[in-house]
Design a protein around this motif. Sequence first.
Motif, PDB file in Angstrom:
ATOM      1  N   ILE A 125       0.840  -1.203   0.000  1.00 33.99           N
ATOM      2  CA  ILE A 125       0.000   0.000   0.000  1.00 33.99           C
ATOM      3  C   ILE A 125       0.872   1.250   0.000  1.00 33.99           C
ATOM      4  CG2 ILE A 125      -1.639   1.360   1.389  1.00 33.99           C
ATOM      5  CD1 ILE A 125      -2.833  -1.108  -0.149  1.00 33.99           C
ATOM      6  N   ASP A 126       1.852   1.294   0.891  1.00 38.17           N
ATOM      7  CA  ASP A 126       2.740   2.470   0.959  1.00 38.17           C
ATOM      8  C   ASP A 126       3.586   2.615  -0.302  1.00 38.17           C
ATOM      9  OD1 ASP A 126       1.759   3.109   3.472  1.00 38.17           O
ATOM     10  OD2 ASP A 126       3.439   2.164   4.543  1.00 38.17           O
ATOM     11  N   LEU A 127       4.123   1.506  -0.808  1.00 37.24           N
ATOM     12  CA  LEU A 127       4.960   1.543  -2.012  1.00 37.24           C
ATOM     13  C   LEU A 127       4.168   2.003  -3.233  1.00 37.24           C
ATOM     14  CD1 LEU A 127       6.921  -1.786  -1.433  1.00 37.24           C
ATOM     15  CD2 LEU A 127       7.925   0.517  -1.467  1.00 37.24           C
ATOM     16  N   MET A 128       2.957   1.483  -3.388  1.00 32.86           N
ATOM     17  CA  MET A 128       2.159   1.854  -4.559  1.00 32.86           C
ATOM     18  C   MET A 128       1.635   3.284  -4.443  1.00 32.86           C
ATOM     19  SD  MET A 128       2.606  -0.503  -6.674  1.00 32.86           S
ATOM     20  CE  MET A 128       1.523   0.154  -7.944  1.00 32.86           C
ATOM     21  N   THR A 129       1.298   3.711  -3.238  1.00 29.80           N
ATOM     22  CA  THR A 129       0.879   5.109  -3.055  1.00 29.80           C
ATOM     23  C   THR A 129       2.009   6.041  -3.475  1.00 29.80           C
ATOM     24  OG1 THR A 129      -0.622   4.537  -1.250  1.00 29.80           O
ATOM     25  CG2 THR A 129       0.092   6.833  -1.387  1.00 29.80           C
ATOM     26  N   GLU A 130       3.231   5.725  -3.040  1.00 32.25           N
ATOM     27  CA  GLU A 130       4.395   6.540  -3.406  1.00 32.25           C
ATOM     28  C   GLU A 130       4.556   6.594  -4.927  1.00 32.25           C
ATOM     29  OE1 GLU A 130       9.265   6.573  -2.827  1.00 32.25           O
ATOM     30  OE2 GLU A 130       8.113   4.835  -2.137  1.00 32.25           O
TER      31      GLU A 130
END
Length: 181
Positions: A125-130
């Motif tokens: 989630i954090d990686l794709m949001t970035e």
Amino acid sequence: MTTIEKTNNRKAPGGVGAKRTKEENAETGFAASAALTKNMQKVLVDLIELSLQGKQAHWNVVGTNFRDTHLQLDEIIDAAREFGDTIAERMRALHALPDGRSDIVAQSTTLPEFPQGEVLTTDVIDLMTERIDDVAHTCRDVHDAVDEEDPTTADILHSILERLEQLSWMVSAENRVPKKN
């Protein structure tokens, strides 16, 4: 003389036939400058990379809310592919040449490399949001120069930005906690 040359030189019955430009079958009209082409190419490679990294995440995500995250990644991948195709086809409409070859994408994307191996859902989630935010940043970074030369292409960027920012919000909400009032 080849068959093509014979056909292209044949006059239409009752007329002189269509006029041709110097390049056989080349269209006329607005053509992207080198700067517009470069700016559109920047967006294209980031969209291609986003779709590829989304697939990498899709195949290797594990953990709590796996299914929801797995399906949400499909949504991101589909949007990135559709937007990439829209940008590439716009480039062709403006007589520019999109370049989506893997080596070009790898050399020129602004997105950081995605980790290898299994990745926890919360990390995905954090990686794709970035990465979604990175592509939105690329769109914003080139927007004013694109708008100055071609407002129609800027309108396409507006649509892409609107959807990317919506996806970023929806994806990042998975890991957020309510703010204290």
